[in-house]
Scaffold this motif. Structure first.
Motif, PDB file in Angstrom:
ATOM      1  N   TYR A  16       0.825  -1.212   0.000  1.00 33.64           N
ATOM      2  CA  TYR A  16       0.000   0.000   0.000  1.00 33.64           C
ATOM      3  C   TYR A  16       0.856   1.257   0.000  1.00 33.64           C
ATOM      4  O   TYR A  16       1.872   1.330   0.688  1.00 33.64           O
ATOM      5  N   THR A  17       0.411   2.243  -0.774  1.00 36.91           N
ATOM      6  CA  THR A  17       0.913   3.600  -0.634  1.00 36.91           C
ATOM      7  C   THR A  17       0.002   4.296   0.362  1.00 36.91           C
ATOM      8  O   THR A  17      -1.224   4.169   0.291  1.00 36.91           O
ATOM      9  N   GLU A  18       0.597   4.997   1.307  1.00 36.16           N
ATOM     10  CA  GLU A  18      -0.194   5.644   2.356  1.00 36.16           C
ATOM     11  C   GLU A  18      -0.082   7.157   2.216  1.00 36.16           C
ATOM     12  O   GLU A  18       0.936   7.683   1.759  1.00 36.16           O
ATOM     13  N   TYR A  19      -1.154   7.830   2.612  1.00 34.36           N
ATOM     14  CA  TYR A  19      -1.183   9.294   2.601  1.00 34.36           C
ATOM     15  C   TYR A  19      -1.582   9.767   3.992  1.00 34.36           C
ATOM     16  O   TYR A  19      -2.440   9.170   4.642  1.00 34.36           O
ATOM     17  N   VAL A  20      -0.969  10.851   4.429  1.00 34.97           N
ATOM     18  CA  VAL A  20      -1.343  11.441   5.718  1.00 34.97           C
ATOM     19  C   VAL A  20      -1.396  12.954   5.541  1.00 34.97           C
ATOM     20  O   VAL A  20      -0.506  13.559   4.921  1.00 34.97           O
ATOM     21  N   ALA A  21      -2.466  13.550   6.033  1.00 40.56           N
ATOM     22  CA  ALA A  21      -2.643  15.000   5.947  1.00 40.56           C
ATOM     23  C   ALA A  21      -2.899  15.539   7.346  1.00 40.56           C
ATOM     24  O   ALA A  21      -3.635  14.933   8.138  1.00 40.56           O
ATOM     25  N   CYS A  22      -2.298  16.667   7.658  1.00 40.27           N
ATOM     26  CA  CYS A  22      -2.535  17.329   8.924  1.00 40.27           C
ATOM     27  C   CYS A  22      -3.818  18.147   8.805  1.00 40.27           C
ATOM     28  O   CYS A  22      -3.960  18.974   7.899  1.00 40.27           O
ATOM     29  N   ILE A  23      -4.755  17.921   9.719  1.00 44.21           N
ATOM     30  CA  ILE A  23      -6.028  18.642   9.716  1.00 44.21           C
ATOM     31  C   ILE A  23      -5.989  19.844  10.653  1.00 44.21           C
ATOM     32  O   ILE A  23      -6.541  20.905  10.363  1.00 44.21           O
ATOM     33  N   SER A  24      -5.325  19.660  11.794  1.00 47.50           N
ATOM     34  CA  SER A  24      -5.147  20.782  12.726  1.00 47.50           C
ATOM     35  C   SER A  24      -3.900  20.557  13.563  1.00 47.50           C
ATOM     36  O   SER A  24      -3.479  19.428  13.785  1.00 47.50           O
ATOM     37  N   GLY A  25      -3.309  21.673  14.012  1.00 49.57           N
ATOM     38  CA  GLY A  25      -2.076  21.591  14.786  1.00 49.57           C
ATOM     39  C   GLY A  25      -0.866  21.403  13.894  1.00 49.57           C
ATOM     40  O   GLY A  25      -0.893  21.709  12.699  1.00 49.57           O
ATOM     41  N   ARG A  26       0.205  20.891  14.492  1.00 47.08           N
ATOM     42  CA  ARG A  26       1.439  20.639  13.740  1.00 47.08           C
ATOM     43  C   ARG A  26       1.830  19.185  13.933  1.00 47.08           C
ATOM     44  O   ARG A  26       2.012  18.710  15.056  1.00 47.08           O
ATOM     45  N   LEU A  27       1.984  18.505  12.832  1.00 42.45           N
ATOM     46  CA  LEU A  27       2.282  17.074  12.827  1.00 42.45           C
ATOM     47  C   LEU A  27       3.717  16.863  12.361  1.00 42.45           C
ATOM     48  O   LEU A  27       4.155  17.463  11.370  1.00 42.45           O
ATOM     49  N   LEU A  28       4.452  16.031  13.087  1.00 39.79           N
ATOM     50  CA  LEU A  28       5.788  15.644  12.640  1.00 39.79           C
ATOM     51  C   LEU A  28       5.679  14.330  11.883  1.00 39.79           C
ATOM     52  O   LEU A  28       5.241  13.318  12.428  1.00 39.79           O
ATOM     53  N   VAL A  29       6.046  14.344  10.616  1.00 42.18           N
ATOM     54  CA  VAL A  29       6.047  13.141   9.776  1.00 42.18           C
ATOM     55  C   VAL A  29       7.493  12.752   9.537  1.00 42.18           C
ATOM     56  O   VAL A  29       8.294  13.561   9.055  1.00 42.18           O
ATOM     57  N   ARG A  30       7.848  11.520   9.871  1.00 39.97           N
ATOM     58  CA  ARG A  30       9.222  11.037   9.743  1.00 39.97           C
ATOM     59  C   ARG A  30       9.264   9.946   8.681  1.00 39.97           C
ATOM     60  O   ARG A  30       8.644   8.888   8.825  1.00 39.97           O
ATOM     61  N   LEU A  31       9.986  10.184   7.584  1.00 38.35           N
ATOM     62  CA  LEU A  31      10.083   9.250   6.472  1.00 38.35           C
ATOM     63  C   LEU A  31      11.535   8.822   6.297  1.00 38.35           C
ATOM     64  O   LEU A  31      12.399   9.663   6.005  1.00 38.35           O
ATOM     65  N   ASN A  32      11.803   7.530   6.492  1.00 38.64           N
ATOM     66  CA  ASN A  32      13.171   7.013   6.407  1.00 38.64           C
ATOM     67  C   ASN A  32      14.144   7.841   7.241  1.00 38.64           C
ATOM     68  O   ASN A  32      15.266   8.134   6.833  1.00 38.64           O
ATOM     69  N   GLY A  33      13.688   8.236   8.435  1.00 37.53           N
ATOM     70  CA  GLY A  33      14.539   8.955   9.376  1.00 37.53           C
ATOM     71  C   GLY A  33      14.652  10.439   9.133  1.00 37.53           C
ATOM     72  O   GLY A  33      15.366  11.130   9.869  1.00 37.53           O
ATOM     73  N   VAL A  36      10.010   3.576   5.551  1.00 37.17           N
ATOM     74  CA  VAL A  36       9.808   3.497   6.999  1.00 37.17           C
ATOM     75  C   VAL A  36       9.269   4.837   7.484  1.00 37.17           C
ATOM     76  O   VAL A  36       9.846   5.890   7.190  1.00 37.17           O
ATOM     77  N   HIS A  37       8.165   4.798   8.219  1.00 36.48           N
ATOM     78  CA  HIS A  37       7.528   6.049   8.596  1.00 36.48           C
ATOM     79  C   HIS A  37       6.855   5.967   9.960  1.00 36.48           C
ATOM     80  O   HIS A  37       6.583   4.894  10.482  1.00 36.48           O
ATOM     81  N   GLU A  38       6.592   7.133  10.497  1.00 35.14           N
ATOM     82  CA  GLU A  38       5.790   7.315  11.692  1.00 35.14           C
ATOM     83  C   GLU A  38       5.387   8.787  11.737  1.00 35.14           C
ATOM     84  O   GLU A  38       5.973   9.632  11.054  1.00 35.14           O
ATOM     85  N   PHE A  39       4.361   9.086  12.519  1.00 30.86           N
ATOM     86  CA  PHE A  39       3.981  10.484  12.692  1.00 30.86           C
ATOM     87  C   PHE A  39       3.544  10.712  14.126  1.00 30.86           C
ATOM     88  O   PHE A  39       3.120   9.783  14.826  1.00 30.86           O
ATOM     89  N   MET A  40       3.619  11.980  14.563  1.00 31.70           N
ATOM     90  CA  MET A  40       3.435  12.294  15.979  1.00 31.70           C
ATOM     91  C   MET A  40       3.270  13.802  16.134  1.00 31.70           C
ATOM     92  O   MET A  40       3.393  14.553  15.156  1.00 31.70           O
ATOM     93  N   ARG A  41       3.000  14.233  17.357  1.00 30.01           N
ATOM     94  CA  ARG A  41       2.952  15.664  17.636  1.00 30.01           C
ATOM     95  C   ARG A  41       4.349  16.261  17.448  1.00 30.01           C
ATOM     96  O   ARG A  41       5.334  15.744  17.978  1.00 30.01           O
ATOM     97  N   ALA A  42       4.422  17.383  16.744  1.00 29.65           N
ATOM     98  CA  ALA A  42       5.724  18.020  16.547  1.00 29.65           C
ATOM     99  C   ALA A  42       6.262  18.611  17.843  1.00 29.65           C
ATOM    100  O   ALA A  42       7.464  18.550  18.116  1.00 29.65           O
ATOM    101  N   ASP A  43       5.350  19.161  18.678  1.00 30.64           N
ATOM    102  CA  ASP A  43       5.821  19.895  19.855  1.00 30.64           C
ATOM    103  C   ASP A  43       6.453  19.007  20.911  1.00 30.64           C
ATOM    104  O   ASP A  43       7.238  19.480  21.725  1.00 30.64           O
ATOM    105  N   LEU A  44       6.136  17.702  20.905  1.00 34.42           N
ATOM    106  CA  LEU A  44       6.694  16.799  21.914  1.00 34.42           C
ATOM    107  C   LEU A  44       7.848  15.954  21.378  1.00 34.42           C
ATOM    108  O   LEU A  44       8.369  15.104  22.094  1.00 34.42           O
ATOM    109  N   HIS A  45       8.238  16.203  20.145  1.00 34.43           N
ATOM    110  CA  HIS A  45       9.300  15.395  19.546  1.00 34.43           C
ATOM    111  C   HIS A  45      10.350  16.276  18.875  1.00 34.43           C
ATOM    112  O   HIS A  45      10.802  16.011  17.764  1.00 34.43           O
TER     113      HIS A  45
END
Length: 220
Positions: free
Chosen positions: A59-76, A95-104
Motif C-alpha cells: 500500500y501507498t499511504e497518505y497522511v494530511a494534517c487537519i489541525s495543529g502541527r504534525l511531525l512526519v518522519r520518512l526514512n529517518g 519506513v515512517h511514523e507520525f506524531m505531535r511536533a511539539d513533543l518530539h
C-alpha cells in the motif's frame, strides 16, 4: 483476572488507546471525509504517541494534517506538517511514523508545547478497507490483552504481518530499514505467525470486525 471471552467492539466507530505516560490516541473510522476508508487520528495535548517506525509493502499511504502541527518522519528524515502543506505521500517500503511536533523536538515556542489536539487524516491506495480491518483488530486485541494472556505477543505479530504492517525490528535511520533489518523483521514476524497458528490464533476475529468488513477481512 482474564476475561472469559473477547470483547465485542463491532459497533464502535472510534477506537481509543490509552497507555501510561499520557500516551493517548483516538482513531475515528467514520470521519467526515470523501476519501474511502479514511481514518481521522487525534493526538491530544501532552500525548507522546507514535505508531513506531514501520513500513507497508502492498500500500501507498497518505497522511494530511487537519489541525495543529504534525511531525512526519520518512526514512529517518523529519518534516513538520501543517494543514497548509496538504497530503504527504508515503511510498511502499518507506519506513515512517507520525506524531505531535511539539513533543518530539519541534516546539512552536522554545520550551513550550503547542497545546490543543493534533489531528491527522490517513488513507491508502488501494483503498480496499484493509486498514480499517487492521485498526479494529489491533486496537481490540490491545484492549483484550488480559484475555489473550501469554498468547498476546504472537497474536499481535500475526495481525501485524497479515495486515502489511511491518514494525522495524532493527535499524530505522536515514535511508530506510536496509536489507538486513528487512530480513530480521520478516524472520521474526514469520516465527510469530508460526507460533500463533500452532496455538490456534487467528489474524482477525468476528467480535472485532463488523459485517460490512468481513469480506475484506477474509482476504487476509
Amino acid at each position: 483476572m482474564a476475561r472469559s471471552g473477547r470483547a465485542d467492539t463491532t459497533s464502535r466507530t472510534v477506537l481509543t488507546l490509552e497507555r501510561p505516560g499520557n500516551n493517548v490516541v483516538s482513531f475515528d473510522l467514520a470521519p467526515d471525509s470523501d476519501r474511502p476508508y479514511a481514518t481521522r487520528v487525534t493526538i491530544p495535548a501532552g500525548s507522546p504517541w507514535t505508531p513506531a517506525p514501520h513500513w507497508h509493502e502492498g500500500y501507498t499511504e497518505y497522511v494530511a494534517c487537519i489541525s495543529g502541527r504534525l511531525l512526519v518522519r520518512l526514512n529517518g528524515v523529519d518534516k513538520v506538517v501543517t494543514p497548509d502543506d496538504g497530503p504527504q505521500v508515503i511510498d511502499k517500503g518507506v519506513v515512517h511514523e507520525f506524531m505531535r511536533a511539539d513533543l518530539h523536538g519541534y516546539p512552536k515556542t522554545p520550551g513550550k508545547g503547542d497545546g490543543g489536539d493534533v489531528v491527522a487524516e490517513e488513507w491508502t491506495d488501494p483503498a480496499d478497507g484493509m486498514k480499517h480491518v487492521f485498526f479494529r483488530n489491533l486496537f481490540s486485541v490491545l484492549e483484550d490483552q488480559k484475555y489473550f494472556g501469554w498468547k498476546f505477543v504472537p497474536q499481535v505479530m500475526y495481525s501485524l504481518r497479515r495486515h502489511d504492517n511491518w514494525n522495524v525490528m532493527l535499524g530505522s535511520g536515514k535511508g530506510g530499514v536496509g536489507w538486513f533489518g528487512w530480513t530480521v523483521t520478516h524472520t521474526v514476524y514469520a516465527l510469530g505467525e508460526g507460533v500463533a497458528k500452532l496455538i490456534g490464533l487467528r489474524p482477525w476475529y468476528e467480535e472485532y470486525i463488523p459485517a460490512n468488513l468481513r469480506e475484506v477481512a477474509a482476504k487476509y
